[in-house]
Design a protein around this motif. Structure first.
Motif, PDB file in Angstrom:
ATOM      1  N   THR A   1       0.863  -1.188   0.000  1.00 14.23           N
ATOM      2  CA  THR A   1       0.000   0.000   0.000  1.00 14.23           C
ATOM      3  C   THR A   1       0.899   1.237   0.000  1.00 14.23           C
ATOM      4  OG1 THR A   1      -1.520  -1.240   1.374  1.00 14.23           O
ATOM      5  CG2 THR A   1      -1.929   1.123   1.159  1.00 14.23           C
ATOM      6  N   ILE A   2       0.679   2.086  -0.981  1.00 13.59           N
ATOM      7  CA  ILE A   2       1.493   3.299  -1.070  1.00 13.59           C
ATOM      8  C   ILE A   2       0.560   4.511  -1.076  1.00 13.59           C
ATOM      9  CG2 ILE A   2       3.192   4.573  -2.429  1.00 13.59           C
ATOM     10  CD1 ILE A   2       4.199   1.978  -3.526  1.00 13.59           C
ATOM     11  N   VAL A   3       0.890   5.499  -0.244  1.00 12.73           N
ATOM     12  CA  VAL A   3       0.083   6.722  -0.190  1.00 12.73           C
ATOM     13  C   VAL A   3       0.912   7.880  -0.723  1.00 12.73           C
ATOM     14  CG1 VAL A   3      -1.044   8.387   1.319  1.00 12.73           C
ATOM     15  CG2 VAL A   3      -1.310   5.941   1.742  1.00 12.73           C
ATOM     16  N   PHE A   4       0.344   8.613  -1.680  1.00  6.93           N
ATOM     17  CA  PHE A   4       0.997   9.819  -2.191  1.00  6.93           C
ATOM     18  C   PHE A   4       0.331  11.037  -1.568  1.00  6.93           C
ATOM     19  CE2 PHE A   4       2.188   6.790  -5.398  1.00  6.93           C
ATOM     20  CZ  PHE A   4       3.427   7.226  -5.862  1.00  6.93           C
ATOM     21  N   VAL A   5       1.128  11.976  -1.099  1.00  9.24           N
ATOM     22  CA  VAL A   5       0.583  13.219  -0.545  1.00  9.24           C
ATOM     23  C   VAL A   5       0.981  14.354  -1.475  1.00  9.24           C
ATOM     24  CG1 VAL A   5       0.451  14.709   1.469  1.00  9.24           C
ATOM     25  CG2 VAL A   5       0.933  12.265   1.752  1.00  9.24           C
ATOM     26  N   GLN A   6      -0.005  15.069  -1.989  1.00 12.02           N
ATOM     27  CA  GLN A   6       0.258  16.158  -2.937  1.00 12.02           C
ATOM     28  C   GLN A   6       0.440  17.481  -2.214  1.00 12.02           C
ATOM     29  OE1 GLN A   6       1.046  14.148  -5.290  1.00 12.02           O
ATOM     30  NE2 GLN A   6       0.228  15.554  -6.814  1.00 12.02           N
ATOM     31  N   CYS A   7       0.994  18.448  -2.927  1.00 10.58           N
ATOM     32  CA  CYS A   7       1.111  19.832  -2.436  1.00 10.58           C
ATOM     33  C   CYS A   7       1.785  19.910  -1.069  1.00 10.58           C
ATOM     34  CB  CYS A   7      -0.252  20.512  -2.352  1.00 10.58           C
ATOM     35  SG  CYS A   7      -0.986  20.858  -3.935  1.00 10.58           S
ATOM     36  N   VAL A   8       2.880  19.205  -0.879  1.00  7.64           N
ATOM     37  CA  VAL A   8       3.607  19.347   0.380  1.00  7.64           C
ATOM     38  C   VAL A   8       4.494  20.587   0.255  1.00  7.64           C
ATOM     39  CG1 VAL A   8       5.227  18.289   1.981  1.00  7.64           C
ATOM     40  CG2 VAL A   8       3.549  16.875   0.779  1.00  7.64           C
ATOM     41  N   GLY A   9       3.999  21.663   0.821  1.00  5.33           N
ATOM     42  CA  GLY A   9       4.763  22.911   0.749  1.00  5.33           C
ATOM     43  C   GLY A   9       4.400  23.786  -0.438  1.00  5.33           C
ATOM     44  N   SER A  10       3.555  23.289  -1.347  1.00  7.17           N
ATOM     45  CA  SER A  10       3.096  24.148  -2.444  1.00  7.17           C
ATOM     46  C   SER A  10       1.759  24.758  -2.054  1.00  7.17           C
ATOM     47  CB  SER A  10       2.877  23.343  -3.725  1.00  7.17           C
ATOM     48  OG  SER A  10       4.057  22.737  -4.135  1.00  7.17           O
ATOM     49  N   ARG A  11       1.455  25.884  -2.598  1.00  7.06           N
ATOM     50  CA  ARG A  11       0.184  26.576  -2.376  1.00  7.06           C
ATOM     51  C   ARG A  11      -0.110  26.735  -0.889  1.00  7.06           C
ATOM     52  NH1 ARG A  11      -4.014  23.220  -5.534  1.00  7.06           N
ATOM     53  NH2 ARG A  11      -5.223  25.115  -5.535  1.00  7.06           N
ATOM     54  N   CYS A  12       0.924  27.073  -0.140  1.00  5.24           N
ATOM     55  CA  CYS A  12       0.794  27.260   1.308  1.00  5.24           C
ATOM     56  C   CYS A  12       0.757  28.748   1.614  1.00  5.24           C
ATOM     57  CB  CYS A  12       2.038  26.737   2.010  1.00  5.24           C
ATOM     58  SG  CYS A  12       1.953  25.045   2.435  1.00  5.24           S
ATOM     59  N   ASP A  13      -0.120  29.135   2.509  1.00  5.95           N
ATOM     60  CA  ASP A  13      -0.119  30.540   2.898  1.00  5.95           C
ATOM     61  C   ASP A  13       0.824  30.790   4.051  1.00  5.95           C
ATOM     62  OD1 ASP A  13      -1.995  31.043   0.983  1.00  5.95           O
ATOM     63  OD2 ASP A  13      -3.650  30.503   2.326  1.00  5.95           O
ATOM     64  N   ASP A  14       1.097  29.748   4.814  1.00  6.89           N
ATOM     65  CA  ASP A  14       1.930  29.974   6.000  1.00  6.89           C
ATOM     66  C   ASP A  14       3.402  30.086   5.610  1.00  6.89           C
ATOM     67  OD1 ASP A  14       2.709  27.408   5.436  1.00  6.89           O
ATOM     68  OD2 ASP A  14       1.300  26.520   6.860  1.00  6.89           O
ATOM     69  N   SER A  15       4.208  30.397   6.601  1.00  7.17           N
ATOM     70  CA  SER A  15       5.613  30.656   6.316  1.00  7.17           C
ATOM     71  C   SER A  15       6.384  29.362   6.036  1.00  7.17           C
ATOM     72  CB  SER A  15       6.242  31.364   7.514  1.00  7.17           C
ATOM     73  OG  SER A  15       6.066  30.546   8.653  1.00  7.17           O
ATOM     74  N   LYS A  16       5.766  28.223   6.324  1.00  7.45           N
ATOM     75  CA  LYS A  16       6.467  26.959   6.135  1.00  7.45           C
ATOM     76  C   LYS A  16       6.709  26.639   4.663  1.00  7.45           C
ATOM     77  CE  LYS A  16       4.595  23.392   8.272  1.00  7.45           C
ATOM     78  NZ  LYS A  16       3.833  22.541   9.198  1.00  7.45           N
ATOM     79  N   GLY A  17       5.714  26.933   3.855  1.00  2.00           N
ATOM     80  CA  GLY A  17       5.800  26.479   2.466  1.00  2.00           C
ATOM     81  C   GLY A  17       5.919  27.617   1.482  1.00  2.00           C
ATOM     82  N   LYS A  18       5.539  27.322   0.250  1.00  2.00           N
ATOM     83  CA  LYS A  18       5.639  28.283  -0.837  1.00  2.00           C
ATOM     84  C   LYS A  18       4.229  28.658  -1.286  1.00  2.00           C
ATOM     85  CE  LYS A  18      10.038  27.721  -0.952  1.00  2.00           C
ATOM     86  NZ  LYS A  18      10.950  28.811  -0.599  1.00  2.00           N
TER      87      LYS A  18
END
Ligand code: FES
Lengths: 663, 148
Positions: free
Chosen positions: A383-400
């Motif tokens: 079983t493999i889980v893909f997580v999208q938008c890790v750090g993309s389209r982020c409003d907080d200071s953590k991401g982009k």
């Protein structure tokens, strides 16, 4: 005595409807120095221009003022007309009575009054205009490409094809960039190496291309057509000219515990290494952080086994200085660091990987020889889980804040490849939106869903927790079904956002080009000049300008090459004559101007001056290189003695405008 | 707005605009037909950093009632760093002018990009109103320069 002509344009009714042009022409005709003042329907039309030209000849004018639309619109038109009539083009001034008068005001009386004042200011200025001649500066017929990924390679190939010399500077030991690490490309699923490596070889064999690998740009001076660049050739402790790339040293090296960056640290390499089998140039490099010989002075195995004697432990960094006419930036991107994303347990479990790591895990030349195995226990994941938008389209200071653009497509590709090779593996993709604009992209994504039964779930992953039995618990929400899910996964793949390479910002400072707040290079115009930077002679290629997939990168790379070729074809370029100059008699060599000059256009020279008592005295004075100066005028204000002045916008000219307006 | 119809005070406002952003922004407010008072007269300079404090002093001396300086947004200057100099120079100059009796509301630095035609017009409307409230500049005006 000045003989000035004033020409007032009606611009149809654009000006004439709110400004009484006749009155303007009449009033301005009474200004001192004005010998002719006329109005006309369309001054910029052929007949309007002829009117101006004839007046210049007939009245032997020494300066003209056109009261019309913005100088950003037609300044050049009228300068050309003046030149055609034998008047220096810099003796033309424009009074902007359309955009900045008739279009914003409604009352005829006040608008006319303002138009007269604007005309007066232009007349006051043109009184002080001096004829200027645009200088010429030669073009060095050689280009520099910074970055040796697919963007840089393509640009270099295109420029070389057109018959110009190109240098590629690459900071890593080999060219190839990110594309060399990728397994397959979307949407055609052909093998990345199969299409990239022939290009790498082509670049290395092209006699017009010089590849400077393991090198960095450290200093850029000069200007369009004539850049002087310092390149640091880092010590690789191997003589490139001798090394044949046989790889014996890498086999015999006893230090084998160095994380292999080409495989994203998923396996190890030796201290002396060749990044990958198809590396260009295929030359070994010694990693000084791990080499026993360089660190302790004991070992020397590689130099013993090398049959051509290429190993040189005493090699030093070398600085090379070269001249170029054009510079193309192709510094590319990197996935962001996921240190701040504790919730996804990256770093806590080896089975939580980034997409680029998955590329290596699936690649036939990767750590597992192409079989997808969990990094922790080398078992087959079910079983493999893909997580999208890790750090993309982020409003907080953590991401982009931006969309990284390529993640949706490569995740669909990964999911499809896994389902095809291992049909017993369940694949889940958690997404916010699936974005697949592009030729054959949406079809590709739909194939993943419909044909390969990849489970796409709209929702965010809240927490990833590694469990004691080696499995990973993924807690997520399904937004469409409105329920909370727990998935017992074997592997989790994070689609990390991409960001510009860290070397981009210091490079932008050296090149005096602009960057946006995300450190992507800014193009000269977002629509009409997408591959040029605002600094003349510097062009942008690939993901350094914004997230891009491979076809877009290649397209932009070729476009940047075309622009650079356009420049290199010229023998010389005309420079803007509105540049600063210093009055040597007033300059006391204080260096204030040099400090504020953003282009390094000001240098100091020692000059001999004759004193009243017939002695000579040597003084240090500022001198401006007119080909480097861009004419911002920062120095004119910084100068405490008023020695610096700017052609076309001199102190006295601006003062005269102020006076005319405040009269 | 009528010149002296109801004897309302009409201030004279000088606006220095950098060629690359603010002057283009001013053009844009014209293209979009956004009104602002005729009191504002624009002088084009290559960059906001070209504006010598002397120009501003001269304007006040010659009878201007307000001076506004517009440039590209910080970080967007066509010449990379010009507007940072502007920002520092003008902070100093305006506090000195304040000390001399030229109220803060008579001077202003504003960042207007080439796309901000609406901001340009709004700024000019606002600024003109503010100067109008202060009345004529009597502090620095050199009476010998005044029109008879
Ligand atoms: S060019 Fe606009 S502030 Fe420098």
């Amino acid at each position: 005595m000045q003989r000035i002509g004033v020409f007032v344009c009606h611009c149809g009714t654009n000006i004439a409807a709110t400004v009484d042009v006749k009155t303007v022409a009449e009033t301005l005709g009474k200004e001192p120095g004005v010998v002719i003042s006329q109005d006309y329907q369309y001054m910029c039309s052929e007949s309007g221009q002829n009117l101006v030209k004839d007046a210049i000849k007939e009245h032997n004018l020494t300066g003209i003022v056109i009261c019309s639309c913005s100088p950003r619109m037609h300044e050049n038109t009228f300068r050309k007309a003046a030149a055609a009539a034998g008047l220096n083009p810099y003796l033309v001034e424009i009074a902007n009575i359309r955009e900045q008068c008739s279009w914003i005001h409604k009352e005829i009386a006040t608008a006319t009054e303002k138009a007269v004042i604007l005309g007066r200011a232009a007349i006051a200025k043109v009184h002080l205009n001096a004829p200027l001649t645009a200088g010429e500066s030669p073009v060095v017929k050689k280009a520099l490409v910074i970055g040796g990924g697919i963007a840089g390679i393509q640009t270099a190939l295109d420029i070389a094809e057109a018959g110009f010399d190109v240098d590629i500077v690459e900071k890593n030991p080999t060219i190839g960039g990110k594309m060399a690490q990728i397994d397959k490309t979307f949407p055609t699923l052909d093998c990345a190496a199969c299409i990239l490596t022939p290009k790498m070889v082509e670049a290395s064999q092209n006699e017009r291309i010089t590849i400077r690998s393991f090198s960095e740009v450290t200093d850029v001076k000069g200007f369009v057509g004539n850049f002087t660049v310092k390149i640091k050739k880092k010590a690789r402790y191997v003589d490139e000219t001798k090394c044949t790339g046989c790889g014996l040293c890498t086999e015999k090296c006893p230090m084998k515990k160095v994380p292999n960056e080409f495989n994203m640290g998923l396996d190890n390499r030796s201290a002396v290494y060749i990044p990958f089998a198809q590396a260009v140039p295929k030359v070994a490099t010694i990693d000084p952080n791990y080499c026993m010989m360089l660190k302790t002075g004991k070992c020397g195995v590689c130099s013993k086994v090398c049959s051509v004697g290429a190993i040189n432990y005493k090699q030093q960094d070398e600085i090379i200085e070269e001249k170029y006419g054009a510079i193309i930036v192709a510094t590319g991107f990197n996935p962001i660091s996921l240190d701040k994303y504790d919730e996804f347990a990256y770093g806590q479990s080896p089975d939580v990987v980034t997409s680029l790591e998955l590329e290596r895990l699936m690649n036939a030349a990767g750590p597992n020889g192409g079989t997808l195995l969990r990094p922790s226990d080398k078992t087959h994941p079910h079983t493999i889980v893909f997580v999208q938008c890790v750090g993309s389209r982020c409003d907080d200071s953590k991401g982009k804040p931006y969309c990284s653009k390529i993640c949706c497509m490569y995740t669909a590709k990964h999911a499809m490849l896994i389902r095809e090779k291992y049909p017993d593996t369940e694949v889940y993709v958690f997404y916010i939106d699936v974005r697949t604009p592009g030729k054959n992209f949406d079809e590709f994504y739909r194939r993943a869903v419909e044909q390969y039964n990849v489970h796409y779930i709209k929702g965010m992953v809240g927490k990833v927790t590694p469990k004691s039995d080696g499995k990973i618990d993924v807690q997520a929400s399904d937004l469409l079904a409105n329920e909370q899910l727990h998935i017992n996964a074997d592997m989790v793949v994070l689609a990390a956002a991409i960001e510009p390479d860290k070397t981009a910002r210091p490079l932008a400072t050296m090149l005096t080009t602009q960057m946006d707040t995300n450190d992507f290079f800014t193009e000269a115009h977002p629509k009409l000049r997408p591959v040029e930077s605002a600094t003349a002679g510097i062009f942008l290629s690939g993901a350094c300008q914004g997230p891009k997939d491979i076809p877009e990168t290649v397209a932009q790379a070729s476009a940047a090459a075309a622009k650079a070729i356009g420049l290199l074809c010229k023998n010389s370029i005309t420079c803007n004559p509105c540049v600063a100059h210093s009055n040597e008699l007033m300059c006391n060599g204080c260096s204030s101007c040099e400090k504020v000059c953003p282009y390094g256009a000001i240098t100091y020279i020692d000059k001999e001056f004759r004193m009243p008592d017939r002695t000579t005295k040597v003084r240090r004075v500022a001198s401006v290189n007119p080909a480097v100066c861009q004419g911002c005028g920062a120095c004119t204000v910084a100068c405490p003695s008023g020695a610096m002045d700017l052609n076309g916008f001199s102190n006295s000219q601006i003062m005269a405008e102020v006076d005319a307006i405040c009269k | 707005m009528q010149v002296n119809d109801n004897k309302e005070f009409q201030p004279l406002i000088v606006a220095f605009c950098c060629n690359w952003c603010s002057y283009a922004g001013a053009d844009l407010s014209g293209t979009n037909r956004l009104n602002y008072p005729t009191n504002v007269k624009i002088i084009r300079v290559p960059c906001s950093c070209r504006v010598n404090p002397m120009f501003i002093l001269r304007a006040f001396q010659k009878g201007a009632d307000g001076v506004i300086l517009c440039g590209c947004h910080p970080g967007d200057c066509h010449y990379t760093s010009g507007n940072y100099f502007t920002r520092r120079r003008m902070t100093l100059l305006f506090s000195m002018l304040d000390f001399l009796g030229i109220e803060r509301d008579r001077t202003r630095v504003e960042w207007v990009s080439a796309a901000e035609g609406a901001k340009f017009a709004a700024t000019m409307n606002e600024f003109t109103e503010a100067v109008k409230k202060l009345g004529p500049n009597r502090r620095l005006e050199d009476l010998r320069c005044r029109k008879q």
